[in-house]
Enzyme design. Sequence first.
Site, mmCIF file in Angstrom:
data_model
loop_
_atom_site.group_PDB
_atom_site.id
_atom_site.type_symbol
_atom_site.label_atom_id
_atom_site.label_comp_id
_atom_site.label_asym_id
_atom_site.label_seq_id
_atom_site.Cartn_x
_atom_site.Cartn_y
_atom_site.Cartn_z
ATOM 1 N N LYS A 13 0.847 -1.201 0.000
ATOM 2 C CA LYS A 13 0.000 0.000 0.000
ATOM 3 C C LYS A 13 0.873 1.239 0.000
ATOM 4 O O LYS A 13 2.003 1.220 0.507
ATOM 5 C CB LYS A 13 -0.956 0.032 1.188
ATOM 6 C CG LYS A 13 -0.306 0.130 2.580
ATOM 7 C CD LYS A 13 -0.083 1.547 3.085
ATOM 8 C CE LYS A 13 0.845 1.569 4.284
ATOM 9 N NZ LYS A 13 1.339 2.795 4.747
ATOM 10 N N VAL A 102 10.860 -4.576 3.185
ATOM 11 C CA VAL A 102 10.644 -4.905 4.597
ATOM 12 C C VAL A 102 10.868 -3.633 5.435
ATOM 13 O O VAL A 102 11.839 -2.906 5.198
ATOM 14 C CB VAL A 102 11.635 -6.010 5.033
ATOM 15 C CG1 VAL A 102 11.514 -6.292 6.522
ATOM 16 C CG2 VAL A 102 11.395 -7.277 4.219
ATOM 17 N N ALA A 103 9.949 -3.372 6.377
ATOM 18 C CA ALA A 103 10.022 -2.151 7.209
ATOM 19 C C ALA A 103 10.188 -0.925 6.320
ATOM 20 O O ALA A 103 10.984 -0.033 6.597
ATOM 21 C CB ALA A 103 11.139 -2.244 8.244
ATOM 22 N N GLY A 104 9.423 -0.888 5.238
ATOM 23 C CA GLY A 104 9.586 0.171 4.242
ATOM 24 C C GLY A 104 8.471 1.196 4.236
ATOM 25 O O GLY A 104 8.454 2.091 3.396
ATOM 26 N N MET A 106 5.358 0.356 3.597
ATOM 27 C CA MET A 106 4.452 -0.071 2.533
ATOM 28 C C MET A 106 3.570 -1.232 2.972
ATOM 29 O O MET A 106 2.955 -1.902 2.154
ATOM 30 C CB MET A 106 5.252 -0.438 1.287
ATOM 31 C CG MET A 106 6.152 0.717 0.869
ATOM 32 S SD MET A 106 6.857 0.491 -0.741
ATOM 33 C CE MET A 106 5.434 0.813 -1.765
ATOM 34 N N ALA A 107 3.519 -1.463 4.275
ATOM 35 C CA ALA A 107 2.622 -2.463 4.861
ATOM 36 C C ALA A 107 2.882 -3.883 4.345
ATOM 37 O O ALA A 107 1.948 -4.646 4.113
ATOM 38 C CB ALA A 107 1.155 -2.067 4.663
ATOM 39 N N GLY A 108 4.167 -4.225 4.178
ATOM 40 C CA GLY A 108 4.514 -5.564 3.691
ATOM 41 C C GLY A 108 4.060 -6.656 4.657
ATOM 42 O O GLY A 108 3.518 -7.683 4.234
ATOM 43 N N GLY A 109 4.269 -6.447 5.947
ATOM 44 C CA GLY A 109 3.822 -7.430 6.941
ATOM 45 C C GLY A 109 2.312 -7.572 6.929
ATOM 46 O O GLY A 109 1.772 -8.685 7.059
ATOM 47 N N SER A 110 1.628 -6.460 6.741
ATOM 48 C CA SER A 110 0.161 -6.493 6.686
ATOM 49 C C SER A 110 -0.314 -7.249 5.451
ATOM 50 O O SER A 110 -1.307 -7.988 5.502
ATOM 51 C CB SER A 110 -0.402 -5.068 6.660
ATOM 52 O OG SER A 110 0.062 -4.355 7.776
ATOM 53 N N ASP A 143 -3.152 -1.782 9.131
ATOM 54 C CA ASP A 143 -3.177 -1.768 7.659
ATOM 55 C C ASP A 143 -3.689 -3.071 7.054
ATOM 56 O O ASP A 143 -3.764 -3.189 5.831
ATOM 57 C CB ASP A 143 -1.752 -1.561 7.118
ATOM 58 C CG ASP A 143 -1.191 -0.191 7.446
ATOM 59 O OD1 ASP A 143 -1.985 0.758 7.534
ATOM 60 O OD2 ASP A 143 0.035 -0.096 7.588
HETATM 61 O O1 C5P Z 1 -1.341 -1.483 13.862
HETATM 62 P P1 C5P Z 1 0.102 -1.788 13.659
HETATM 63 O O2 C5P Z 1 0.541 -3.008 14.423
HETATM 64 O O3 C5P Z 1 0.524 -1.846 12.231
HETATM 65 O O4 C5P Z 1 0.900 -0.573 14.301
HETATM 66 C C1 C5P Z 1 2.280 -0.644 14.590
HETATM 67 C C2 C5P Z 1 2.652 0.537 15.478
HETATM 68 O O5 C5P Z 1 2.543 1.769 14.746
HETATM 69 C C3 C5P Z 1 1.737 0.731 16.686
HETATM 70 O O6 C5P Z 1 2.168 -0.030 17.779
HETATM 71 C C4 C5P Z 1 1.893 2.229 16.948
HETATM 72 O O7 C5P Z 1 3.089 2.509 17.634
HETATM 73 C C5 C5P Z 1 2.029 2.805 15.551
HETATM 74 N N1 C5P Z 1 0.719 3.264 15.003
HETATM 75 C C6 C5P Z 1 0.152 4.415 15.516
HETATM 76 N N2 C5P Z 1 -1.045 4.849 15.001
HETATM 77 C C7 C5P Z 1 -1.652 4.181 14.002
HETATM 78 C C8 C5P Z 1 -1.081 3.013 13.463
HETATM 79 C C9 C5P Z 1 0.122 2.576 13.980
HETATM 80 O O8 C5P Z 1 0.693 5.045 16.424
HETATM 81 N N3 C5P Z 1 -2.795 4.649 13.514
#
Ligand code: C5P
Length: 311
Positions: A13, A102-104, A106-110, A143
């Site tokens: 994404k 990875v960790a980019g 771009m929501a690769g893990g999602s 995501d």
């Molecule tokens: O939801 P996800 O696990 O992808 O989020 C990873 C981290 O990113 C959260 O633990 C939080 O620190 C941060 N985050 C946030 N606000 C969001 C989405 C993510 O602070 N709307």
Amino acid sequence: MSPSWVRASAPAKINLHLGVGPVRPDGFHPLATVYQAIGLLDVVTVSPASAWSVTVAGDDRLALSDVPTDDSNIVVRAAQSLAEHAGVEGAVSIQIEKGIPVAGGMAGGSADAAATLVACDALWQLATPREELLELAAGLGSDVPFALVGGTAIGTGRGEVVVPAMVRGEYWWVVASSSEGLSTPEVYGEFDVLADGGGLGDPDIPDELMAALRAHDLEKLVLALHNDLEPAALRLRPSLSDVLAAGVEESALGALLSGSGPSCLFLCSGREHAEQVAYGLRTADPLSLHSLGRVAVARGPVGGARVDRVG
Ligand code: C5P
């Protein structure tokens, strides 16, 4: 007969607009974002196994060693949450082929989690209703619901409330990944430091962006691209401003940080233009762009997570 393996894919994404509000009591930030799924895909293959396992393969330049291969990987949590929801017993082995940085940002893990949900749903022949899959997805990460839905969509809440948006035509992007990832929580933490508890209202979706997307007006779209996390990511990784400037120098219509970074996005007028900008970045002076990773061309919007093959 139940399948012996299922292969599914899910897209990266990007956020054409990422509006971020003040941190909530639960530690998340309220978002108003416009997501677009683009044609950089991760592929996940699941098969029944006696124990949970994860393997990761893909392009070396995508920081693959940062992907955990134990039960902490989001794909295991995704499969286990669906198993629990449906009352399925037994483990699966999960192979991930990364095409998404990875960790980019771009929501690769999602994407991997979304692909795993649809793959396990097919493997276990569950036909889980869409609404239930979306709920499980939201429990896995902010995501993940968008990775199921794909296309272009408005995201609110912490990003997990997704409503498809009306968009005309296709959009061509150059994606410049970085040799080293950025931690999403760290970027949000830096955002909090910069906001210093004040001055932030509720984020909203700009009308100009939605109008530009409906009309497929690239000039107006360039002016409307925006990411509230960009100043925080640039503070943590100042060299990214050189990458953003280099893409514009190579004639991209506009440049934008992807999500929490460090991937950089460049909007182009079509496939040929994108290939030309990508070539320029790939052959740029490596000393001036030392953190540059893989440079790819991708089209958006594309569909969300889907089953590709069943064996
Ligand atoms: O939801 P996800 O696990 O992808 O989020 C990873 C981290 O990113 C959260 O633990 C939080 O620190 C941060 N985050 C946030 N606000 C969001 C989405 C993510 O602070 N709307």
